[in-house]
Design a protein around this motif. Sequence first.
Motif, PDB file in Angstrom:
ATOM      1  N   ALA A  85       0.824  -1.204   0.000  1.00 60.25           N
ATOM      2  CA  ALA A  85       0.000   0.000   0.000  1.00 60.25           C
ATOM      3  C   ALA A  85       0.859   1.255   0.000  1.00 60.25           C
ATOM      4  O   ALA A  85       1.952   1.273   0.547  1.00 60.25           O
ATOM      5  CB  ALA A  85      -0.913   0.009   1.222  1.00 60.25           C
ATOM      6  N   VAL A  86       0.336   2.297  -0.623  1.00 62.59           N
ATOM      7  CA  VAL A  86       0.942   3.629  -0.582  1.00 62.59           C
ATOM      8  C   VAL A  86      -0.002   4.495   0.238  1.00 62.59           C
ATOM      9  O   VAL A  86      -1.181   4.609  -0.091  1.00 62.59           O
ATOM     10  CB  VAL A  86       1.114   4.231  -1.996  1.00 62.59           C
ATOM     11  N   LEU A  87       0.499   5.076   1.309  1.00 68.92           N
ATOM     12  CA  LEU A  87      -0.320   5.914   2.183  1.00 68.92           C
ATOM     13  C   LEU A  87      -0.490   7.292   1.559  1.00 68.92           C
ATOM     14  O   LEU A  87       0.477   7.921   1.136  1.00 68.92           O
ATOM     15  CB  LEU A  87       0.339   6.020   3.564  1.00 68.92           C
ATOM     16  N   LEU A  88      -1.736   7.769   1.535  1.00 67.13           N
ATOM     17  CA  LEU A  88      -2.057   9.054   0.911  1.00 67.13           C
ATOM     18  C   LEU A  88      -2.678  10.008   1.928  1.00 67.13           C
ATOM     19  O   LEU A  88      -2.929   9.638   3.070  1.00 67.13           O
ATOM     20  CB  LEU A  88      -3.080   8.834  -0.220  1.00 67.13           C
ATOM     21  N   GLY A  89      -2.959  11.214   1.506  1.00 68.92           N
ATOM     22  CA  GLY A  89      -3.767  12.168   2.253  1.00 68.92           C
ATOM     23  C   GLY A  89      -3.293  12.515   3.643  1.00 68.92           C
ATOM     24  O   GLY A  89      -2.101  12.680   3.906  1.00 68.92           O
ATOM     25  N   ASP A  90      -4.282  12.610   4.564  1.00 67.65           N
ATOM     26  CA  ASP A  90      -3.994  13.008   5.942  1.00 67.65           C
ATOM     27  C   ASP A  90      -3.043  12.046   6.639  1.00 67.65           C
ATOM     28  O   ASP A  90      -2.254  12.455   7.481  1.00 67.65           O
ATOM     29  CB  ASP A  90      -5.288  13.119   6.750  1.00 67.65           C
ATOM     30  N   GLY A  91      -3.135  10.762   6.300  1.00 68.82           N
ATOM     31  CA  GLY A  91      -2.240   9.778   6.910  1.00 68.82           C
ATOM     32  C   GLY A  91      -0.791  10.040   6.546  1.00 68.82           C
ATOM     33  O   GLY A  91       0.095  10.008   7.396  1.00 68.82           O
ATOM     34  N   ALA A  92      -0.532  10.318   5.267  1.00 76.04           N
ATOM     35  CA  ALA A  92       0.836  10.615   4.828  1.00 76.04           C
ATOM     36  C   ALA A  92       1.330  11.909   5.482  1.00 76.04           C
ATOM     37  O   ALA A  92       2.481  11.996   5.921  1.00 76.04           O
ATOM     38  CB  ALA A  92       0.890  10.737   3.307  1.00 76.04           C
ATOM     39  N   ARG A  93       0.458  12.901   5.562  1.00 71.82           N
ATOM     40  CA  ARG A  93       0.824  14.172   6.202  1.00 71.82           C
ATOM     41  C   ARG A  93       1.149  13.955   7.686  1.00 71.82           C
ATOM     42  O   ARG A  93       2.114  14.489   8.205  1.00 71.82           O
ATOM     43  CB  ARG A  93      -0.310  15.183   6.044  1.00 71.82           C
ATOM     44  N   TRP A  94       0.345  13.121   8.362  1.00 67.87           N
ATOM     45  CA  TRP A  94       0.582  12.830   9.774  1.00 67.87           C
ATOM     46  C   TRP A  94       1.935  12.138   9.982  1.00 67.87           C
ATOM     47  O   TRP A  94       2.681  12.483  10.892  1.00 67.87           O
ATOM     48  CB  TRP A  94      -0.554  11.968  10.319  1.00 67.87           C
ATOM     49  N   VAL A  95       2.252  11.172   9.119  1.00 68.23           N
ATOM     50  CA  VAL A  95       3.542  10.486   9.251  1.00 68.23           C
ATOM     51  C   VAL A  95       4.681  11.486   9.108  1.00 68.23           C
ATOM     52  O   VAL A  95       5.626  11.478   9.893  1.00 68.23           O
ATOM     53  CB  VAL A  95       3.685   9.346   8.221  1.00 68.23           C
ATOM     54  N   ARG A  96       4.597  12.379   8.129  1.00 72.06           N
ATOM     55  CA  ARG A  96       5.678  13.352   7.882  1.00 72.06           C
ATOM     56  C   ARG A  96       5.775  14.411   8.971  1.00 72.06           C
ATOM     57  O   ARG A  96       6.869  14.791   9.375  1.00 72.06           O
ATOM     58  CB  ARG A  96       5.459  14.049   6.535  1.00 72.06           C
ATOM     59  N   GLU A  97       4.615  14.921   9.444  1.00 75.01           N
ATOM     60  CA  GLU A  97       4.610  16.117  10.291  1.00 75.01           C
ATOM     61  C   GLU A  97       4.210  15.887  11.743  1.00 75.01           C
ATOM     62  O   GLU A  97       4.467  16.739  12.593  1.00 75.01           O
ATOM     63  CB  GLU A  97       3.670  17.163   9.680  1.00 75.01           C
ATOM     64  N   GLY A  98       3.526  14.800  12.044  1.00 72.05           N
ATOM     65  CA  GLY A  98       3.057  14.567  13.408  1.00 72.05           C
ATOM     66  C   GLY A  98       1.724  15.245  13.650  1.00 72.05           C
ATOM     67  O   GLY A  98       0.975  15.536  12.730  1.00 72.05           O
ATOM     68  N   GLY A  99       1.430  15.501  14.908  1.00 68.22           N
ATOM     69  CA  GLY A  99       0.144  16.090  15.274  1.00 68.22           C
ATOM     70  C   GLY A  99      -0.851  15.014  15.623  1.00 68.22           C
ATOM     71  O   GLY A  99      -0.494  13.890  15.972  1.00 68.22           O
ATOM     72  N   ALA A 100      -2.131  15.357  15.528  1.00 73.72           N
ATOM     73  CA  ALA A 100      -3.196  14.401  15.848  1.00 73.72           C
ATOM     74  C   ALA A 100      -3.274  13.341  14.754  1.00 73.72           C
ATOM     75  O   ALA A 100      -3.276  13.673  13.568  1.00 73.72           O
ATOM     76  CB  ALA A 100      -4.525  15.123  15.973  1.00 73.72           C
ATOM     77  N   PRO A 101      -3.352  12.066  15.129  1.00 71.07           N
ATOM     78  CA  PRO A 101      -3.426  11.009  14.111  1.00 71.07           C
ATOM     79  C   PRO A 101      -4.767  11.043  13.389  1.00 71.07           C
ATOM     80  O   PRO A 101      -5.779  11.458  13.953  1.00 71.07           O
ATOM     81  CB  PRO A 101      -3.269   9.724  14.915  1.00 71.07           C
ATOM     82  N   PRO A 102      -4.778  10.604  12.137  1.00 72.36           N
ATOM     83  CA  PRO A 102      -6.041  10.564  11.393  1.00 72.36           C
ATOM     84  C   PRO A 102      -6.950   9.460  11.934  1.00 72.36           C
ATOM     85  O   PRO A 102      -6.492   8.512  12.563  1.00 72.36           O
ATOM     86  CB  PRO A 102      -5.592  10.250   9.958  1.00 72.36           C
ATOM     87  N   THR A 103      -8.238   9.600  11.680  1.00 70.77           N
ATOM     88  CA  THR A 103      -9.192   8.581  12.106  1.00 70.77           C
ATOM     89  C   THR A 103      -9.483   7.589  10.981  1.00 70.77           C
ATOM     90  O   THR A 103     -10.143   6.585  11.198  1.00 70.77           O
ATOM     91  CB  THR A 103     -10.518   9.225  12.555  1.00 70.77           C
ATOM     92  N   ARG A 104      -8.985   7.895   9.771  1.00 75.22           N
ATOM     93  CA  ARG A 104      -9.156   7.021   8.614  1.00 75.22           C
ATOM     94  C   ARG A 104      -7.910   7.145   7.752  1.00 75.22           C
ATOM     95  O   ARG A 104      -7.320   8.218   7.658  1.00 75.22           O
ATOM     96  CB  ARG A 104     -10.380   7.450   7.814  1.00 75.22           C
ATOM     97  N   LEU A 105      -7.504   6.040   7.134  1.00 72.05           N
ATOM     98  CA  LEU A 105      -6.348   6.056   6.246  1.00 72.05           C
ATOM     99  C   LEU A 105      -6.804   5.889   4.807  1.00 72.05           C
ATOM    100  O   LEU A 105      -7.729   5.124   4.532  1.00 72.05           O
ATOM    101  CB  LEU A 105      -5.374   4.931   6.614  1.00 72.05           C
ATOM    102  N   GLU A 106      -6.151   6.610   3.908  1.00 72.36           N
ATOM    103  CA  GLU A 106      -6.407   6.466   2.480  1.00 72.36           C
ATOM    104  C   GLU A 106      -5.163   5.865   1.860  1.00 72.36           C
ATOM    105  O   GLU A 106      -4.046   6.320   2.123  1.00 72.36           O
ATOM    106  CB  GLU A 106      -6.706   7.818   1.847  1.00 72.36           C
ATOM    107  N   VAL A 107      -5.362   4.819   1.044  1.00 69.19           N
ATOM    108  CA  VAL A 107      -4.240   4.119   0.435  1.00 69.19           C
ATOM    109  C   VAL A 107      -4.492   3.900  -1.046  1.00 69.19           C
ATOM    110  O   VAL A 107      -5.615   3.998  -1.526  1.00 69.19           O
ATOM    111  CB  VAL A 107      -3.981   2.758   1.112  1.00 69.19           C
ATOM    112  N   SER A 108      -3.412   3.584  -1.736  1.00 71.78           N
ATOM    113  CA  SER A 108      -3.482   3.236  -3.143  1.00 71.78           C
ATOM    114  C   SER A 108      -2.562   2.045  -3.372  1.00 71.78           C
ATOM    115  O   SER A 108      -1.633   1.814  -2.602  1.00 71.78           O
ATOM    116  CB  SER A 108      -3.023   4.421  -3.996  1.00 71.78           C
TER     117      SER A 108
END
Length: 157
Positions: A85-108
């Motif tokens: 899987a390739v992590l997209l969207g808010d999940g990818a942003r969270w991994v890079r920057e931190g902060g509050a974790p997403p409640t849903r992951l988007e993948v491709s």
Amino acid sequence: MMNTPASWATTRRRPSWLPAAPEDDPFDPGAPWRPVTRAELVAAAADVRDGLLRRVLGPVVVSRGSPDSLGVRAAAARLCLPPGAVLLGDGARWVREGGAPPTRLEVSGARIAPRDRGIPVRVRPLPPQAEVVVVAGLRLLAAPPSPVRPPGPAQVR
């Protein structure tokens, strides 16, 4: 008596409720872990409540003293995603920057298995001309380039 995360760092013994690992993969109490069985979920929830563990993403936990780092976030996301899987969207942003974790992951690029991943996962196509990077073994969408701003007007003195 069950080993608690507080004893992990000193004894380096695997808690009885954690699954066994290959001999070449020593137990690391600072690494994220995703409980799967009902017994593991109950034990991990109790340790979170007691302040021994903290939640990282969905059901993924880590010892209380582990830092919030890019590597920990990437490892936590990897535990919630299917292989390839390739992590997209808010999940990818969270991994890079931190902060509050997403409640849903988007993948491709992967099929979602019918089993529960512990966090909702949505499959969508990879955006055109997307750049994929690998961070701590996790494939994710690269950060979009910062907009280039033209230089400001010349200052006249």
